[in-house]
Design an enzyme around this catalytic site. Structure first.
Site, PDB file in Angstrom:
ATOM      1  N   CYS A 235     -13.768  32.277  35.083  1.00  0.00           N
ATOM      2  CA  CYS A 235     -14.449  32.846  34.042  1.00  0.00           C
ATOM      3  C   CYS A 235     -14.914  31.905  33.127  1.00  0.00           C
ATOM      4  O   CYS A 235     -14.410  30.968  32.643  1.00  0.00           O
ATOM      5  CB  CYS A 235     -13.645  34.106  33.277  1.00  0.00           C
ATOM      6  SG  CYS A 235     -12.106  33.713  32.914  1.00  0.00           S
ATOM      7  N   THR A 268      -9.011  31.084  33.966  1.00  0.00           N
ATOM      8  CA  THR A 268     -10.090  31.007  32.918  1.00  0.00           C
ATOM      9  C   THR A 268     -10.579  29.752  32.679  1.00  0.00           C
ATOM     10  O   THR A 268      -9.972  28.522  33.173  1.00  0.00           O
ATOM     11  CB  THR A 268      -9.170  31.002  31.522  1.00  0.00           C
ATOM     12  OG1 THR A 268      -8.486  30.079  31.073  1.00  0.00           O
ATOM     13  CG2 THR A 268      -8.500  32.746  31.573  1.00  0.00           C
ATOM     14  N   ASP A 269     -11.694  29.322  32.207  1.00  0.00           N
ATOM     15  CA  ASP A 269     -12.048  27.863  31.732  1.00  0.00           C
ATOM     16  C   ASP A 269     -11.108  27.655  30.772  1.00  0.00           C
ATOM     17  O   ASP A 269     -10.460  28.257  30.232  1.00  0.00           O
ATOM     18  CB  ASP A 269     -13.503  27.847  31.352  1.00  0.00           C
ATOM     19  CG  ASP A 269     -14.125  26.508  31.464  1.00  0.00           C
ATOM     20  OD1 ASP A 269     -13.449  25.492  31.745  1.00  0.00           O
ATOM     21  OD2 ASP A 269     -15.477  26.354  31.645  1.00  0.00           O
ATOM     22  N   CYS A 270     -11.166  26.061  30.655  1.00  0.00           N
ATOM     23  CA  CYS A 270      -9.868  25.663  29.621  1.00  0.00           C
ATOM     24  C   CYS A 270     -10.169  25.832  28.216  1.00  0.00           C
ATOM     25  O   CYS A 270     -10.979  25.629  27.707  1.00  0.00           O
ATOM     26  CB  CYS A 270      -9.660  24.114  30.081  1.00  0.00           C
ATOM     27  SG  CYS A 270      -9.408  23.993  31.995  1.00  0.00           S
TER      28      CYS A 270
END
Length: 727
Positions: A235, A268-270
């Site tokens: 995401c 998740t994206d970081c």
């Protein structure tokens, strides 16, 4: 006294025996004959709530009592195993898309996962549980390259949903393997969703997009990869219609899980979860974000937020222990698919070793992909006979110079998110290695990226039979925010211009020499070629072509292969021809929705040969319940060189509101010997023609007349046909 000692001895013996018995007990999650679901259920029963939460972050903690080692989920493989030391570096993703060869990309991805497995096997054998040495890869990037200003567009497969879906599917299947029991490596479709710049706003932007553009453009490739069983979806940082991508119900629950039935895990994206309360400010604090992310369907956090705050969300009764189980189960399932808890000898991928990394086969594969990705934009006529300059005949050039700031640049080969190779062949080396030893070859850097007055190599060029100038961009001038540290726009392009110093240098070379001048342009997006086009005799767009870029370029220039790359993006004339960068509406963007005059259309690419097309079997009228539209065409190589042609099939729709002008719906690369022809079959599944009905909020296939245009780019028509869809 003796009785007391005996009693203590018996107690100690029984206690130790109990420990040994417990240690010898085989938990159900280790029984390979059980289904993965049963093994996951058992492991969840063995874990404490604290242990479960410790496994929700990308730096998963070890659970020694259950023989669960620590594991780092963050790994990259955009165009080769990245950031993990020695590995084969293939062309950047956008370059591979220019090959229009999904079968070759599948082979590339298979090679990448082979190297990944070998690296992981060797690391685990030494108990090195390091970042970038794992088996879960956060690739491919299938966001639509909707605007050439976006620096990260080089990571994608271009502006077209259909091409992106085909190339992305090929990558996923190649990376994840074909073994019936074990997954070779886990691929990830990112960034979900509607994420393609601006880089400087990516942590706070609220992308407003209507459902028609959302469904037909931005979600199309994600659906294709979910159907292809991609293991992971990432995401994105942004919001979509005011919902943060990593906590929003619409994307993660309604569409991904409920509608598409996605069965893998969501990462998740970081540090995207931090953005939700710090930048988007849609939730008040980290604890509520942890709760909402878990309830929305996030399974893995690329930060430490869930590991820190999920326990607080549980204590505050914002989530339940069942919610945590539901969040953890999909990532455990991924680990079982990869064979983490099975005997190594039972997994065919555990046999890979050092000979599987950066070997000759993979190196040749990188070269082949680079050869098929480079795009010939101009091939002018030279000499009294007015013959095409390319391909070069070695015997005609006793001396040549290779100049330009990117001619010997490693960065210009590697792109971003790359591995390290000790076999890189830069452009100077490739050209020098391709000619005979008695050919005089000189190299000069020529210019830098800023100085528009002081140049080198012009005098050498004036005395040479040929000059090859390698100019353009490197990944420090375009790319992801932070990585492209010399870019003016946080990684994005502010204009389409080549560096002013490069343009001035090309003009100086042209003024200083009358011999042929070839320009090779590196970069990951459209540039204004018109600034140099009048001054050079031929232009090759090389992208970031990987470790064998120099060899591939030489093979192309000297005719060992004919150029066959085709642009996966439109080369506009100016950014002023585009809508506002912040707008995600598709109107006026890409070949699908813009008919403005352009430099080079989507799909464009010249060859050393010429081709003719004939109909063999035209498409027929089909019914709504049919499976596909089928056609046959014959392609002739009418030129003087063996060459590949990429036949592209574009569909024009019935006159219904907001239909695309045209869309790519089939393509096929064909290898043809000069003077010969091949008959090929092209098929379009009927479902590819479905469009989002804004009234019913569903996809539908419209009845009516459809036009087919077949050629070598989106504005080239070699064959035209039509068919009708009826009830």
């Amino acid at each position: 006294m003796n009785c007391s000692i005996s009693f203590r001895f018996v107690m100690i013996f029984c206690f130790c025996a109990g420990i040994i018995s417990a240690q010898q007990k085989t938990f159900a999650y280790k029984k390979q004959n059980l289904s993965i679901d049963k093994r996951v259920d058992d492991l969840l029963k063995q874990l404490t709530i604290e242990e479960k939460i410790s496994l929700l972050g990308f730096e998963s903690k070890a659970v020694k009592r259950l023989d669960i080692p620590q594991y780092n989920w963050w790994n990259e493989s955009l165009h080769g195993v990245a950031r993990a030391g020695k590995a084969t570096v293939f062309p950047q993703a956008l370059g591979m898309a220019a090959s229009f060869n999904d079968n070759l990309l599948n082979e590339v991805a298979n090679a990448i996962s082979t190297e990944a497995r070998a690296k992981n096997n060797m690391a685990v054998a030494k108990d090195r549980r390091l970042q970038y040495m794992g088996l879960n890869f956060w690739s491919p990037n299938i966001n639509i390259f909707r605007d050439p200003r976006w620096g990260r567009g080089q990571e994608t497969y271009g502006e077209d949903p259909f091409l992106t879906g085909k190339m992305g599917t090929a990558y996923v299947k190649g990376l994840q393997g074909t073994d019936p029991k074990y997954m070779k490596a886990a691929a990830c479709a990112k960034h979900f969703a509607v994420h393609s710049g601006p880089e400087k706003n990516r942590h706070s932007i609220d992308v407003i997009v209507d459902e028609k553009d959302l469904r037909e453009t931005y979600l199309y490739a994600f659906k294709k990869l979910v159907d292809a069983k991609v293991e992971t979806v990432m995401c994105a940082y942004n919001r979509v219609n005011s919902e943060p991508c990593c906590t929003g119900k619409t994307l993660l629950k309604d569409i991904l899980r409920d509608e598409w039935k996605f069965g893998g895990h969501v990462v998740t994206d970081c540090w995207a979860l931090q953005d939700i309360y710090e930048s988007h400010k849609t939730l008040p604090n980290s604890v509520t974000v942890a709760a909402e992310a878990i309830k929305a369907g996030v399974n893995m956090d690329c930060s430490g937020l869930l590991q820190k705050d999920a326990i607080n969300a549980l204590n505050q009764k914002l989530i339940t222990q069942k919610d945590i189980d539901n969040a953890l189960a999909p990532t455990l399932r991924t680990q079982f698919k990869l064979g983490f808890y099975d005997k190594p000898e039972d997994n065919p991928y555990r046999k890979y070793g050092i000979d599987s990394i950066a070997n000759t086969y993979h190196r040749n594969l990188s070269r082949k992909m680079a050869e098929q990705s480079m795009v010939l934009l101009k091939n002018g006529e030279v000499g009294e006979k007015k013959t095409k300059l390319l391909p070069l005949k070695k015997e005609d050039y006793k001396s040549m110079v290779v100049v330009g700031p990117n001619a010997a640049s490693l960065d210009a080969l590697l792109g971003n998110y790359h591995g390290i190779t000790d076999k890189a062949v830069n452009f100077v080396e490739g050209i020098a290695g391709a000619v005979d030893p008695d050919t005089r070859v000189e190299y000069d850097m020529g210019c830098d990226f800023t100085d528009t007055k002081n140049f080198g190599g012009v005098w050498a060029a004036s005395m040479a039979d040929l000059t090859i100038a390698v100019i353009g961009f490197t990944p420090v001038y375009e790319g992801e925010e932070g990585d492209a540290f010399l870019a003016d726009g946080k990684g994005d392009r502010k204009n389409m211009d080549l560096p002013a110093s490069h343009i001035a240098y090309i003009k100086a070379l042209r003024k200083g020499t009358k011999s042929p001048l070839v320009a090779v342009v590196t970069g990951g997006s459209a540039v204004d070629i018109s600034a140099i086009e009048p001054y050079v005799d031929a232009i090759v767009f090389a992208w970031y072509p990987g470790e064998q870029g120099g060899t591939a370029l030489a093979n192309l220039l000297f005719g060992k292969v004919s150029p066959s790359g085709h642009l996966p993006v439109t080369f506009y004339k100016s950014f002023s021809d585009l809508p506002d960068y912040n707008s995600y509406a598709m109107a006026g963007r890409t070949y699908r929705y813009s008919d403005k005059e352009v430099q080079y259309p989507f799909g464009f690419g010249l060859s050393y040969s010429t081709f003719g097309y004939n109909w063999v079997r035209r498409p027929k009228t089909v019914k709504l319940n049919s499976e596909k539209i089928s056609m046959q065409i014959e392609i002739f190589n009418t030129g003087n060189y063996d060459a590949d042609e990429v036949a592209q099939v574009y569909v024009e729709y019935p006159n219904v509101n907001r239909m695309p002008l045209k869309e790519l719906k089939a393509f096929k690369r064909v290898s043809l010997v000069k003077g010969k022809s091949k008959t090929i079959t092209l098929e379009i599944p009927l479902e590819e023609l479905q469009k989002w009905d804004e009234t019913t909020k569903q996809f539908r296939i419209y009845e009516g007349n459809y036009t087919l245009k077949i050629g070598s780019n989106s504005r080239d028509t070699m064959l035209e046909g039509s068919f009708e869809i009826v009830k």
